[in-house]
Design an enzyme around this catalytic site. Structure first.
Site, short mmCIF file in Angstrom:
data_model
loop_
_atom_site.label_atom_id
_atom_site.label_comp_id
_atom_site.label_asym_id
_atom_site.label_seq_id
_atom_site.Cartn_x
_atom_site.Cartn_y
_atom_site.Cartn_z
CB CYS A 6 -0.92 0.00 1.22
SG CYS A 6 -1.80 1.57 1.39
CG HIS A 48 -4.45 -0.19 4.97
ND1 HIS A 48 -3.97 0.35 3.80
CD2 HIS A 48 -5.52 -0.96 4.63
CE1 HIS A 48 -4.71 -0.07 2.79
NE2 HIS A 48 -5.65 -0.87 3.27
CG ASN A 87 -12.27 11.25 -4.88
OD1 ASN A 87 -13.19 12.05 -4.80
ND2 ASN A 87 -11.14 11.52 -5.50
N GLY A 93 -13.93 7.69 -8.30
CA GLY A 93 -12.61 8.25 -8.59
C GLY A 93 -11.51 7.85 -7.63
CB THR A 95 -6.67 5.98 -8.08
OG1 THR A 95 -6.06 7.08 -7.39
CG2 THR A 95 -7.56 6.50 -9.19
CG HIS A 98 -3.95 4.23 3.33
ND1 HIS A 98 -2.97 3.52 4.01
CD2 HIS A 98 -4.26 5.28 4.13
CE1 HIS A 98 -2.71 4.11 5.17
NE2 HIS A 98 -3.48 5.19 5.26
CG HIS A 100 -6.57 9.42 -0.15
ND1 HIS A 100 -6.78 8.10 -0.49
CD2 HIS A 100 -6.86 10.15 -1.25
CE1 HIS A 100 -7.16 8.04 -1.75
NE2 HIS A 100 -7.23 9.27 -2.24
CG HIS A 102 -8.13 14.61 -2.67
ND1 HIS A 102 -7.20 14.54 -3.67
CD2 HIS A 102 -8.67 13.36 -2.58
CE1 HIS A 102 -7.17 13.32 -4.17
NE2 HIS A 102 -8.05 12.58 -3.53
P1 AMP Z 1 -7.79 9.35 -5.31
O1 AMP Z 1 -7.96 9.42 -6.81
O2 AMP Z 1 -8.87 10.09 -4.56
O3 AMP Z 1 -7.61 7.92 -4.84
O4 AMP Z 1 -6.47 10.15 -4.98
C1 AMP Z 1 -5.19 9.61 -5.06
C2 AMP Z 1 -4.26 10.77 -5.14
O5 AMP Z 1 -2.98 10.33 -4.73
C3 AMP Z 1 -4.10 11.37 -6.55
O6 AMP Z 1 -4.48 12.74 -6.53
C4 AMP Z 1 -2.61 11.17 -6.85
O7 AMP Z 1 -2.05 12.25 -7.58
C5 AMP Z 1 -2.02 11.04 -5.46
N1 AMP Z 1 -0.78 10.28 -5.34
C6 AMP Z 1 -0.52 9.03 -5.80
N2 AMP Z 1 0.72 8.63 -5.47
C7 AMP Z 1 1.26 9.65 -4.74
C8 AMP Z 1 2.51 9.86 -4.10
N3 AMP Z 1 3.49 8.94 -4.11
N4 AMP Z 1 2.72 11.04 -3.45
C9 AMP Z 1 1.77 11.98 -3.43
N5 AMP Z 1 0.56 11.85 -4.00
C10 AMP Z 1 0.30 10.70 -4.66
ZN ZN Z 2 -2.36 1.58 3.54
#
Ligand code: AMP
Ligand code: ZN
Length: 113
Positions: A6, A48, A87, A93, A95, A98, A100, A102
């Site tokens: 992860c 996690h 998300n 949306g 991706t 884990h 998070h 924004h």
């Molecule tokens: P989500 O689409 O809501 O799952 O958001 C995932 C976010 O993680 C996206 O905006 C990516 O640009 C960001 N992301 C993915 N890998 C990294 C990383 N190593 N460091 C910082 N942001 C990341």
């Molecule tokens: Zn995780």
């Protein structure tokens, strides 16, 4: 709780470097690697959980801590106008699975509104 493979667990435990913004007992915040707005900070629980709904039931204290840290980050980095979005589910949306949030703003601190 920690899941192998992860990416956000690896950021939380320092295995993968990120541009850190702030940390608290339960949460870590860092700049999104592909910012969608002038302020784009991600905030994750150290533990996690696949999404914010799972986190809400599994560890509500961690979610409150995360929300408070996000509020401080927004106050310190924006002019007061921001979005705070989670998300949830691939079709919405998500991706990285884990939890998070924004923190997004078009108005960085000190910008002319
Ligand atoms: P989500 O689409 O809501 O799952 O958001 C995932 C976010 O993680 C996206 O905006 C990516 O640009 C960001 N992301 C993915 N890998 C990294 C990383 N190593 N460091 C910082 N942001 C990341
Ligand atoms: Zn995780």
């Amino acid at each position: 709780m920690n899941e192998t493979n992860c990416i956000f667990c690896k950021i939380a435990n320092g295995e993968i470097l990120a541009r850190l913004v702030a940390e608290s007992e339960h949460a870590v915040a860092f700049h999104d690697i592909a910012p969608a707005q002038p302020v784009h900070v991600l905030i994750i629980p150290r533990e996690h959980h696949a999404n914010v709904s799972d986190l809400a039931f599994a560890n509500p204290a961690a979610l409150v801590d995360l929300m408070q840290l996000a509020s401080k980050i927004a106050a310190e980095n924006t002019n007061g106008a921001f979005r705070f979005t989670f998300n949830t589910g691939a079709e919405a949306g998500q991706t990285v699975f884990h939890a998070h949030g924004h923190i997004l703003s078009k108005q960085p601190k000190g910008s002319i509104d």
